[in-house]
Design an enzyme around this catalytic site. Sequence first.
Site, mmCIF file in Angstrom:
data_model
loop_
_atom_site.group_PDB
_atom_site.id
_atom_site.type_symbol
_atom_site.label_atom_id
_atom_site.label_comp_id
_atom_site.label_asym_id
_atom_site.label_seq_id
_atom_site.Cartn_x
_atom_site.Cartn_y
_atom_site.Cartn_z
ATOM 1 N N ARG A 96 -54.141 126.422 -7.732
ATOM 2 C CA ARG A 96 -53.874 125.048 -7.903
ATOM 3 C C ARG A 96 -53.036 124.772 -9.042
ATOM 4 O O ARG A 96 -51.926 123.915 -9.276
ATOM 5 C CB ARG A 96 -55.137 124.083 -8.044
ATOM 6 N N PHE A 128 -63.464 125.837 1.008
ATOM 7 C CA PHE A 128 -63.827 125.474 2.387
ATOM 8 C C PHE A 128 -63.225 126.349 3.458
ATOM 9 O O PHE A 128 -63.525 125.980 4.527
ATOM 10 C CB PHE A 128 -63.097 124.121 2.617
ATOM 11 N N LEU A 140 -70.160 129.991 20.236
ATOM 12 C CA LEU A 140 -70.154 128.850 20.929
ATOM 13 C C LEU A 140 -69.468 127.776 20.176
ATOM 14 O O LEU A 140 -69.231 127.710 19.036
ATOM 15 C CB LEU A 140 -71.498 128.378 21.490
ATOM 16 N N HIS A 184 -81.032 131.356 32.491
ATOM 17 C CA HIS A 184 -80.086 131.442 31.729
ATOM 18 C C HIS A 184 -79.648 133.296 31.609
ATOM 19 O O HIS A 184 -78.406 133.544 31.682
ATOM 20 C CB HIS A 184 -80.386 131.270 30.179
ATOM 21 N N HIS A 199 -75.585 137.363 31.856
ATOM 22 C CA HIS A 199 -75.753 135.942 31.894
ATOM 23 C C HIS A 199 -75.579 135.343 33.331
ATOM 24 O O HIS A 199 -74.466 134.898 33.481
ATOM 25 C CB HIS A 199 -75.324 135.160 30.707
ATOM 26 N N ILE A 215 -80.394 123.258 30.545
ATOM 27 C CA ILE A 215 -80.967 124.337 30.230
ATOM 28 C C ILE A 215 -80.314 125.199 29.228
ATOM 29 O O ILE A 215 -78.938 125.327 29.410
ATOM 30 C CB ILE A 215 -81.497 125.416 31.229
ATOM 31 N N HIS A 231 -66.266 123.960 -5.698
ATOM 32 C CA HIS A 231 -64.985 123.839 -5.338
ATOM 33 C C HIS A 231 -64.155 125.118 -5.834
ATOM 34 O O HIS A 231 -63.117 124.972 -5.591
ATOM 35 C CB HIS A 231 -64.134 122.422 -5.746
ATOM 36 N N GLU A 241 -62.664 121.104 9.249
ATOM 37 C CA GLU A 241 -61.819 122.554 8.975
ATOM 38 C C GLU A 241 -62.079 123.636 9.907
ATOM 39 O O GLU A 241 -61.182 124.285 10.244
ATOM 40 C CB GLU A 241 -62.292 123.078 7.596
#
Lengths: 664, 664
Positions: B516, B433, B119, B259, B28, B187, B469, B407
């Site tokens: 829990r 989560f 990314l 790119h 790249h 770009i 959950h 998170e």
Amino acid sequence: MARASDNALADAIRFLAIDAITRAGEGHQGVPLGMADIATALYTRHLRFDAGDPAWPDRDRVVLSNGHGSMLLYALLHLTGVERMGIEQVSSFRDFGSRCEGHPERDVASGIEVTTGPLGQGIANAMGMAVAEAWLNARYGDAVCNHHTYAFVGDGCLQEGVGQEMISLAGHLRLGKLVLLWDDNRITDDGSTELSISEDVAQRCRVAGWHVVEVDGHDIEAVSEAIAQAKADARPSLLACRTVIARGIARLQGQRGGHSGRLFPEDAQAARDLLDWPHAPFEVPAPVLAAWREAGARHRGERAAWRQRVDALPVERRAEFDRLVSGGLPDGWRDVLARYKRDAPVREPLASGIFISGEINDALVDVLPERLVGCADLEAPTNHKRRLAAFTAADRTGAYIHCGVREHVMGAMANGMAAHGGVVPLAVTYLAFSDYERPAMRMAALMGLPVRFVFSHDSIGIGKNGPTHQPVEILASLRAMPGMLVLRPADAVEAAECWEIALAHRNGPSTLVFARQALPHVRRFHTDANLSARGAYVLQEAAGGERQVTLLATGSEVALALAARELLQAGGTPTAVVSMPSWELFEAQGPDYRAAVLGAPGGVRVACEAAVRFGWDRWIGERGGFVGMKGFGASGPADVLYRHFGITAEAIAGEATRLLAPRH
Amino acid sequence: MARASDNALADAIRFLAIDAITRAGEGHQGVPLGMADIATALYTRHLRFDAGDPAWPDRDRVVLSNGHGSMLLYALLHLTGVERMGIEQVSSFRDFGSRCEGHPERDVASGIEVTTGPLGQGIANAMGMAVAEAWLNARYGDAVCNHHTYAFVGDGCLQEGVGQEMISLAGHLRLGKLVLLWDDNRITDDGSTELSISEDVAQRCRVAGWHVVEVDGHDIEAVSEAIAQAKADARPSLLACRTVIARGIARLQGQRGGHSGRLFPEDAQAARDLLDWPHAPFEVPAPVLAAWREAGARHRGERAAWRQRVDALPVERRAEFDRLVSGGLPDGWRDVLARYKRDAPVREPLASGIFISGEINDALVDVLPERLVGCADLEAPTNHKRRLAAFTAADRTGAYIHCGVREHVMGAMANGMAAHGGVVPLAVTYLAFSDYERPAMRMAALMGLPVRFVFSHDSIGIGKNGPTHQPVEILASLRAMPGMLVLRPADAVEAAECWEIALAHRNGPSTLVFARQALPHVRRFHTDANLSARGAYVLQEAAGGERQVTLLATGSEVALALAARELLQAGGTPTAVVSMPSWELFEAQGPDYRAAVLGAPGGVRVACEAAVRFGWDRWIGERGGFVGMKGFGASGPADVLYRHFGITAEAIAGEATRLLAPRH
């Protein structure tokens, strides 16, 4: 009977919530008490819906993105008169079997558009609904499709990355019929929002091209006026509604404990005193209920008129619209795939897996125009745009959405599109980035939404981009997800079959996984039957005697298994090759079929997949052989990597030979 | 020897990149050619580093968040004189075995701080580094810890949700020593950024409390001045550097193809003509190399002075600092856990799993002050703040970070903290989560970073909050991830053991999973040995004869297995119970130990876990029994759900009995 005041209407929401949460011993009163006035403004003055037919295709959509505040939605559905949301449901909130579950679970017949709870998903779903609406509106016109999408949203949804992606992309696409009703109560679970955020959320949305109205969330007139402004504006709108969390519970309102601190009967009584609500638990006074029921029926006439307009469409357009809305598939769709399948096994040069999928995508454009493809800034390498125009702010007829580098919202908006209906969403990216999308994929599986998640670059076969981009554990992680149909075709024939399976699979999501590298032809014989539909099948039977070895493989490794079979057969070992594009479909077969495919119990089984062994013991047994990855990949040419990691025909044959040897 | 111009220094980066990418046939070039001038300004005039000791603890950190532009980083490391980045590495870019891999992979000795590619991760890592620096600075002062964190960043990182979370949280925390160098080239892979984003990114950052400087990214003087401004500002800084992608390749510059469009030798030659660079491939002219080497050595004296300042610290402070930087553990840390373990089995009332972890966290505060706990707006239900003050914009001494409902950045910043060193990050949220955090967890596993990911609410045992959950597939998906150590303790004793394992596990991340609901005591005998360290162990052996049945369970289901054993023993079936807190650790044991735990090959094995079977066949065989979940959960009280889904002692005993019966 005196007409009920708007405040009384809002308080009816509050007390249903207070009573239900107090009875259940847990719940989240912050949202229903804080947003009752906003909801009253929306439902009694603006919302285009008919409680008598919650599934009316041209209804406004409502998403409770802050799903923990579920009693707000249940109260609204009950009060407006949705039949399946009788008082027995509300008064059994959070009991096992109640439709009033802890978090709302998609049930369109009951008025619940999507399952919500994990924050940020709901507003991204709402965005997808607005996209679906815009595309259908462009295709059929205002007379047939013209509705808004509203989402109740809390601070959490707007903090989540997926929410931020949604803000950015929805502003870019100028989804003017999308309206967020933000419960700006300055409180989250930890306490003041000052603990974790300093930015001006309204200003952040303005930067993204949103229309923002700041309003007192307890002033029903003002909220109604703000909604009117939102509807009139061409941009997506955020109504920043300043509210007091848990308003009505003096002990908790405006406090951290207002979010979900336990309510006791004394609290319920104190609220009754404070708000002058002398009614028994779960009792809604007749004038209030009447006003709510009236709100629930306001658009009954419009719904009938809409049906007439649809019926008056030219026959073909009407048939297409009805088909789209019902999620049906047209005559002839399978022929397209059958043709591709017939022509594929002979073509040269070989095409990459994802290129094959792109070709199939091209072939389906005319017969299934409702497929909307979203892609996270990988148009060229994933190859699914070629015959599609872009869906943009200026042109809603396009069927390809440039999602930017935003995988998460891509998946969650696809869920919203599927939930909306009338369109068939695909979401495309690299398999390594599926983790970014995974929370949305889980929601699709949980809701049973027919979203097709398409992935390219499915193994170390991508080569030099290295281990960050090389999935090794992701097939296993997706196969582990209930309700997710995972398909990894081995060549162009299986690709056509897998696409047929995925499109026909309408009560849940499918994941289609393709190689970046070229896929050799492995299905060298033709049959009309969809062999992939049984999940696994004997691609090549053992020769020269009773089967001694069964080699199992998926995707790009099926060719290696075939080559290994040649080696073993040449050494006198009758060996079969099983191609296994889908574990879930194979699991669903009867025991006889499975036994026939897997071979005799004592036989040697070796699996090959350029991924980790995790999960494979199901098919090869704990003593079975496996040729694949033991950890993450590396950067280098694909062929070098396959050799380096020992994923070769020789290794497969060697593993089989080792297992055939008598044990000491 | 004439002094090389700054432009020549930048062009040296460009041509190393052009030559390496042309030779490799892929890469790249957009980033290294576009950001060469920015990098020159940073490395020659500002960056506090010593190429002779890339691991100097008080160095400025540099993250290449747009990791696909890896040749930028490799060129800089080579030019400044990092020994392990000789020209042979650069000229073998993307070959198997080269340190110049497709994407940078963490290798501090070579100057690569973190692995990047997916990314958004990199800038979130950078934020974590800035947090670690701020905390260490507050503890040891400017003389010992005082450095900046820079990140090169492209459009993609800023579009990703995790990037947006980072912008919001870094602005809130006012991390003034954090500087993003944005390659504002308009770009992305799809083409113009106008395809997918309309917002003013600079303005978006200003809204979040950032200091923004807009600058011509090809004006080295201007960039240098902007960096100076950034260093002087108390807010985090975004340098919006307007650049031309692939600058220097006339055919591609400013274009989509810039790119990563393929470079050919003709392109390399054309660039040489355009930029007047008459040197052979991979040849850096002596004056240019000398100037770069000088830049790489600019802080050699400062590094020596720093070492003297550290050596001059009071003995205890110096020892602590050295320990923290080396990642070592202090004397006595195991005693804290041993004490907890000794006292735990008798205490009443029973505590919830996550409460137990919180207590252990409390107990460790004094002995391990460097543990920094991040939590995503679940302070109260996850219970890990109690003895910790908040780390805030105003107070850097706190060790608890309110991450907001974010998170993903929580996990990615924890990675950055661990990569920085000197602190021990924990990231806490609900297990459901973890999918939001998963891309960061994968990076931790890939980098081998010692992050401890702590999760609560690990099954249907959470009850009424419902299936959104309730993790059912998440244990499997985490166990499938290479390099991730997953620990699910059954009671307070195992919790202490698992915490001991996790803290001692320094070459990779650990995931600690807690219920829990209350965990009954299952380890009713005391031993100093850490039984959990072998992954699985016989908690209770069969009695009254040779073992016929082995029950395997983890976490909250171990108690059910013990109850099932009672039923089976009462019926005359000698039954053992195996507690299995960690599959990975058990997998690592020798075959004899594993066989002894799992029982004789022909014996009946039944596993119980309130999760899906996926993966369990490894331990129970394909014909083994399993009691657990077949799909997603439901909303209702936990005990009702366990019965509804058939996860009971009776079901376990029944499954064993069924398997004991002679097969027909």
